[in-house]
Scaffold this active site. Sequence first.
Site, PDB file in Angstrom:
ATOM      1  N   ASP A   1       4.782   4.064  -1.119  1.00 12.90           N
ATOM      2  CA  ASP A   1       3.385   4.351  -1.402  1.00 12.90           C
ATOM      3  C   ASP A   1       2.723   3.038  -1.835  1.00 12.90           C
ATOM      4  O   ASP A   1       3.394   2.010  -2.017  1.00 12.90           O
ATOM      5  CB  ASP A   1       3.247   5.447  -2.470  1.00 12.90           C
ATOM      6  CG  ASP A   1       1.905   6.164  -2.378  1.00 12.90           C
ATOM      7  OD1 ASP A   1       0.941   5.580  -1.832  1.00 12.90           O
ATOM      8  OD2 ASP A   1       1.797   7.304  -2.859  1.00 12.90           O
TER       9      ASP A   1
HETATM   10  C1  NOJ Z   1      -1.717   6.440  -2.540  1.00 13.39           C
HETATM   11  C2  NOJ Z   1      -1.424   7.865  -2.212  1.00 13.39           C
HETATM   12  O1  NOJ Z   1      -0.472   8.405  -3.123  1.00 13.39           O
HETATM   13  C3  NOJ Z   1      -0.896   8.074  -0.804  1.00 13.39           C
HETATM   14  O2  NOJ Z   1      -0.811   9.449  -0.568  1.00 13.39           O
HETATM   15  C4  NOJ Z   1      -1.767   7.376   0.189  1.00 13.39           C
HETATM   16  O3  NOJ Z   1      -1.302   7.616   1.491  1.00 13.39           O
HETATM   17  C5  NOJ Z   1      -1.774   5.903  -0.135  1.00 13.39           C
HETATM   18  N1  NOJ Z   1      -2.338   5.707  -1.457  1.00 13.39           N
HETATM   19  C6  NOJ Z   1      -2.556   5.085   0.881  1.00 13.39           C
HETATM   20  O4  NOJ Z   1      -3.905   5.279   0.738  1.00 13.39           O
END
Ligand code: NOJ
Length: 787
Positions: free
Chosen positions: A329
């Site tokens: 993530d």
């Molecule tokens: C953080 C989020 O937890 C995730 O779900 C997302 O895909 C990413 N940021 C990218 O934006």
Amino acid sequence: MAGVQRRTVLAALGGTVAAGAGGTLGAGTARAASGTTVQGAAPERATQGGPVRNRPARNRQAARTLPYDDRVDSLLERMTVEEKLGQLQQLSWAFATGPGSPDNKKVEEAARSGRLGSVLNMFGAKDSNRLQRIAVEESRLGVPLLFGLDVIHGCLTTFPIPLAQAASFDPAVAERDGAVSALEARSNGVHWTFAPMMDVTREPRWGRIAESCGEDPYLTARFAAAKVRGYQGAEPGDLASPDRIAACAKHFAAYGGAEGGRDYNTVDVSESRLRNLYLPPFRAALDAGAVTVMAAFNTVSGVPAHGDAHLLTEILKEQWEFDGVVVSDWNGVQELVAHGFAADAADAARLSLNAGVDLEMVSTTLADHGAGLLDEGRISEERLDDAVGRILRLKSALGLFDRPYVKESAAVAAPSEQARAAARSAAARSMVLLKNDKGTLPLDKDTAGIAVVGPFADSADLLGTWTFPLAQENFRSGKLLDAVRAVARDAEVTHARGVDPAGEDTSGIDAAVAAAKAAEVTVVVVGEPPAISGEAAVRSELGLPGAQEKLIEAVADTGKPFVVVLVNGRPLTIGGWLDRAPAVLEAWHPGVEAGRAIADVLFGTVAPGGKLPASFPRSVGQIPVHYNHESSGRPYAADNKYTSKYLDLPPGPQFPFGHGLSYTTFAIGEPRLSRARIDAEALRAGETVEVTVTVRNTGRRAGDEVVQLYLHDVAASIAQPVRRLRGFERVTLAPGRGTTVRFRLGEEDLGFWSNAPEGELRVEPGAVDVYAGNSSRGGRKARLTIG
Ligand code: NOJ
């Protein structure tokens, strides 16, 4: 067991050796450390037969794995270590969806020097082609970039939020969203979405419940699989089509269990709960062909998911034989330091790669420290090649080596009529009629006067969380006020805002009351602004924000009929005013067609048939209050103080999981079993029990009902939920008509996962109660005996 062996090897080598390399490249093919391809070195398989059953269904669907491509081998042989590490790097373009801001110049330079594998937050055929050209035409090896974006519930055409879609109890809704989104995204240069999110959660305070399918693993699994099919297509090879994108099963794992509902917070969970509650949707998504998985921000029983070899390698890559890409993530690898798990960035790089992360989003620990770690033997070339191989094979499956660019003239620029129609139908099917006293709904379009009041009555801000910036600017929600005017053409439709969505100013309430007094019926549209739902949008109170409840009370004081329409991203506490409202329609954040879809249901053009995918608590202090809890040794009893209860609340939630009314009535018959007894061995051999349930429309209007099938294993070696959903079907019936719904119960339905780390699906002898009904409460029961 493969998992047990892996754990021992890692422990013996002090955790410094790569996990899961050679054995996880995919069906019958493993890459040896030397860079040659070895045929027939299939991954270790879990033991077959006996009580232990962890043979993944994926084995039966080997065609869905990423295809072998000899161009990948050839590239791996020619790549320098820096270029390999470059493939493991994803950087953000244009805008941020996490801390820090993107630096487009840095992205271009990395693409040019072959130090970049993937980019997120890039959108647009022209812009993506321009950046792709730098990678393909200016870098030494010309490896194309992989463009990813959070296309969560629509791209240009915003569908209802995922929680709402789950409320439809109709997985086809998610599949259509996936297909529409895939076309809009791919034609604009996006190859990959970071969706579906499939974190089961019992936490309405958590803003990301809006992105989830709520509290049930079975419902979530069905929707996860449908969404993956929608994005990727049903056939192997569809991924390379110009109207498909790769899906990402996220967040692995148990993110929805964050303590207190606080985002990014700790999760402590037993292996059995992990496998019974949090993991089934991921298995379903992989079985449907999902080619990527995203690690979760949280710790799982003390180990941050980004550094958890048990999760990412033992379970995902070994036991489940996942041969796709594990992406971190946003900044998740670097955050191993803040977690207190890694000593520094180099340590974070080592721990995450060895645990099984293949692609690093935004932070640059592997790019910065990978070469040094390799020299020191703290990561292996074998594991590095495994990660790079996965990423390159994903690019190959997407057809990027053959067609790296998109056709700019084919880019979808706006929602099509068909896409809008799908979004409208999805939104209407997602709505849940919570209450409807004295047939207040549906409204009559020939009513002389309708007041439409409240802060969201004339609002175009009903897209919900995670909407795409272009959609927010150009394709906002249709307004309910306009839609009511369009339907009730001859009525006098008045409007007063009453109050703001947040804020305590009540000076506008008088105008709303005057409108309500003058009208025959009033629609009060209240809820949550999308900005307070979604990631990092956690609430400690779940009432309507600001002075909205005062508006409802003031309209109720008029004594005239009214309907409350809720537009929100999570279950709310509505007990304070519920008794005073004759009818309540839960519309969630309905997306681009909000106005017309709500009007469809209010006027009965579409019969409401949605059901709650998450329980509505009576108060925040009652959370968690999910339906599928275990029984205590002292279950609630009204007349016994020493039982499990709150002194100041009635038992159970305000509205349970599965609840939802219709404009008509239905009778659901008792579940009939094809056999009253089945042997555990027969279940293990693939035999099933058929359950048939009749359902009849006993009212005077056509309508939809969701027949729901729940199980309760009466006595088991691990205490079982009082009920768990194992089947549902939404049917549409004309008045007086009936049908029979069929379910099949097999090993996975009747068994449960034990605490064994290697994965053990147990089917134990004993009684199982089978309930059929229209919510998680009540219904009729039959008993099945497992011999
Ligand atoms: C953080 C989020 O937890 C995730 O779900 C997302 O895909 C990413 N940021 C990218 O934006």
